[in-house]
Design a protein around this motif. Structure first.
Motif, PDB file in Angstrom:
ATOM      1  N   LEU A  95     -48.528 -26.850  57.982  1.00  0.00           N
ATOM      2  CA  LEU A  95     -49.111 -25.553  58.309  1.00  0.00           C
ATOM      3  C   LEU A  95     -49.896 -25.082  57.090  1.00  0.00           C
ATOM      4  CD1 LEU A  95     -49.328 -23.383  60.508  1.00  0.00           C
ATOM      5  CD2 LEU A  95     -47.342 -22.250  59.475  1.00  0.00           C
ATOM      6  N   GLY A  96     -51.200 -24.979  57.259  1.00  0.00           N
ATOM      7  CA  GLY A  96     -52.057 -24.539  56.168  1.00  0.00           C
ATOM      8  C   GLY A  96     -52.301 -23.047  56.209  1.00  0.00           C
ATOM      9  N   GLY A  97     -53.072 -22.562  55.245  1.00  0.00           N
ATOM     10  CA  GLY A  97     -53.376 -21.136  55.191  1.00  0.00           C
ATOM     11  C   GLY A  97     -52.587 -20.460  54.090  1.00  0.00           C
ATOM     12  N   VAL A  98     -53.220 -19.522  53.402  1.00  0.00           N
ATOM     13  CA  VAL A  98     -52.571 -18.884  52.258  1.00  0.00           C
ATOM     14  C   VAL A  98     -52.181 -17.435  52.548  1.00  0.00           C
ATOM     15  CG1 VAL A  98     -53.678 -20.372  50.564  1.00  0.00           C
ATOM     16  CG2 VAL A  98     -54.841 -18.292  51.311  1.00  0.00           C
ATOM     17  N   GLU A  99     -52.324 -16.994  53.779  1.00  0.00           N
ATOM     18  CA  GLU A  99     -51.915 -15.640  54.143  1.00  0.00           C
ATOM     19  C   GLU A  99     -50.862 -15.721  55.229  1.00  0.00           C
ATOM     20  OE1 GLU A  99     -55.210 -13.255  55.242  1.00  0.00           O
ATOM     21  OE2 GLU A  99     -56.198 -13.369  53.283  1.00  0.00           O
ATOM     22  N   LEU A 100     -49.787 -14.983  55.061  1.00  0.00           N
ATOM     23  CA  LEU A 100     -48.675 -15.030  55.992  1.00  0.00           C
ATOM     24  C   LEU A 100     -49.113 -14.707  57.412  1.00  0.00           C
ATOM     25  CD1 LEU A 100     -45.612 -15.439  56.228  1.00  0.00           C
ATOM     26  CD2 LEU A 100     -45.327 -12.991  55.768  1.00  0.00           C
ATOM     27  N   GLU A 101     -50.051 -13.767  57.539  1.00  0.00           N
ATOM     28  CA  GLU A 101     -50.489 -13.337  58.869  1.00  0.00           C
ATOM     29  C   GLU A 101     -51.400 -14.342  59.562  1.00  0.00           C
ATOM     30  OE1 GLU A 101     -50.898 -11.691  56.055  1.00  0.00           O
ATOM     31  OE2 GLU A 101     -50.396  -9.549  56.245  1.00  0.00           O
ATOM     32  N   SER A 102     -51.800 -15.395  58.862  1.00  0.00           N
ATOM     33  CA  SER A 102     -52.755 -16.344  59.432  1.00  0.00           C
ATOM     34  C   SER A 102     -52.134 -17.252  60.486  1.00  0.00           C
ATOM     35  CB  SER A 102     -53.372 -17.208  58.320  1.00  0.00           C
ATOM     36  OG  SER A 102     -52.379 -18.030  57.710  1.00  0.00           O
ATOM     37  N   ALA A 103     -50.814 -17.316  60.547  1.00  0.00           N
ATOM     38  CA  ALA A 103     -50.137 -18.170  61.527  1.00  0.00           C
ATOM     39  C   ALA A 103     -49.402 -17.320  62.549  1.00  0.00           C
ATOM     40  CB  ALA A 103     -49.154 -19.109  60.821  1.00  0.00           C
ATOM     41  N   SER A 104     -49.280 -17.854  63.747  1.00  0.00           N
ATOM     42  CA  SER A 104     -48.546 -17.146  64.790  1.00  0.00           C
ATOM     43  C   SER A 104     -47.045 -17.268  64.551  1.00  0.00           C
ATOM     44  CB  SER A 104     -48.887 -17.726  66.163  1.00  0.00           C
ATOM     45  OG  SER A 104     -48.383 -19.055  66.284  1.00  0.00           O
ATOM     46  N   ASP A 105     -46.283 -16.409  65.203  1.00  0.00           N
ATOM     47  CA  ASP A 105     -44.823 -16.496  65.100  1.00  0.00           C
ATOM     48  C   ASP A 105     -44.337 -17.867  65.552  1.00  0.00           C
ATOM     49  OD1 ASP A 105     -45.006 -13.883  64.332  1.00  0.00           O
ATOM     50  OD2 ASP A 105     -44.069 -13.041  66.135  1.00  0.00           O
ATOM     51  N   GLU A 106     -44.943 -18.367  66.623  1.00  0.00           N
ATOM     52  CA  GLU A 106     -44.535 -19.669  67.163  1.00  0.00           C
ATOM     53  C   GLU A 106     -44.801 -20.793  66.162  1.00  0.00           C
ATOM     54  OE1 GLU A 106     -46.336 -17.391  68.747  1.00  0.00           O
ATOM     55  OE2 GLU A 106     -44.894 -16.754  70.265  1.00  0.00           O
TER      56      GLU A 106
END
Length: 242
Positions: A95-106
């Motif tokens: 899972l990439g991305g450096v912001e917590l909000e960038s990924a869904s809960d799922e």
């Protein structure tokens, strides 16, 4: 045939390093049981094994985020062999991305479940087959993301959490299984080259201190540790980033 008759289980075999493990161990004489998220993906890896080693590859579908599939995978392997000598927990949900909000809960739940929970359940369900071996080893591919010295690589916080959980599990497992003779080790590589034994890079060419860590170097670390006398317990391999 350095590892003739060694029984090896590898998860995440459709990933580049998982494929390297499958190909590498098969060509060293081991009988290899590989899983990928789907049977079709695992079959692709099996089809890349050449020569006599091809008969030593068994392929399975196993989604590490689904406990029932892990239990089924262990049962299926147990129908083909009475023991497992080496379990390599290579599978993980990236899972990439450096912001917590960038990924869904799922995505967050699936990343932690497949990576950390999947590793725990793989050990749980394969432990009876490992205990039946005279030389049982467990190798966990953790990555630098699970180390205290994790750098600022662009991975999601959930992936860091999952890898940190994997590292903690490997540490306590190593202590608790040592009296039973089951060796547990963890590898903490940074980003590395994903060439496999079919590539020209996998030819033993000497690398320099400025070169990127290679899949061959990681594979050689694993085979070195597995090949050590049984009184030698190597807890972990930590690698300097390039």
């Amino acid at each position: 045939m350095r590892f003739h008759n060694l029984r090896v289980v590898v998860t995440g075999a459709s990933r580049p390093f998982g494929r390297s493990l499958a190909v590498g161990f098969a060509h060293l004489g081991a009988e290899v049981f590989v899983s990928a998220r789907t049977k079709a993906a695992a079959d692709v890896v099996g089809g890349q094994i050449e020569g006599a080693a091809a008969s030593r590859i068994h392929t399975f579908g196993c989604d590490l985020s689904r406990p029932a599939e892990i239990a089924r995978f262990a049962r299926q392997v147990g129908e083909l062999t009475d023991r497992v000598d080496l379990l390599v927990n290579n599978g993980a949900r990236w899972l990439g991305g450096v912001e917590l909000e960038s990924a869904s809960d799922e995505q967050i739940v699936e990343t932690i479940g497949a990576t950390a929970g999947g590793t725990v359940l793989m050990v749980k369900h394969f432990l009876p087959l490992l205990r039946a071996s005279t030389r049982p080893d467990i190798v966990n591919m953790v990555s630098v993301a699970g180390a205290d010295t994790a750098d600022g690589s662009p991975v999601h916080e959930a992936f860091h959490a999952a890898k940190s959980a994997q590292a903690g599990f490997a540490d306590v497992l190593a202590r608790r299984l040592r009296p039973a003779g089951v060796r547990v080790m963890a590898l903490y590589p940074p980003d590395f080259s994903t060439s496999d034994p079919h590539a020209a890079e996998w030819d033993g060419t000497a690398a320099g201190p400025r070169d990127r860590l290679t899949a061959q170097a990681l594979f050689d670390c694993i085979t070195f540790a597995v090949d050590q006398p049984r009184d030698c317990f190597i807890r972990s391999f930590h690698f300097e980033p390039r």
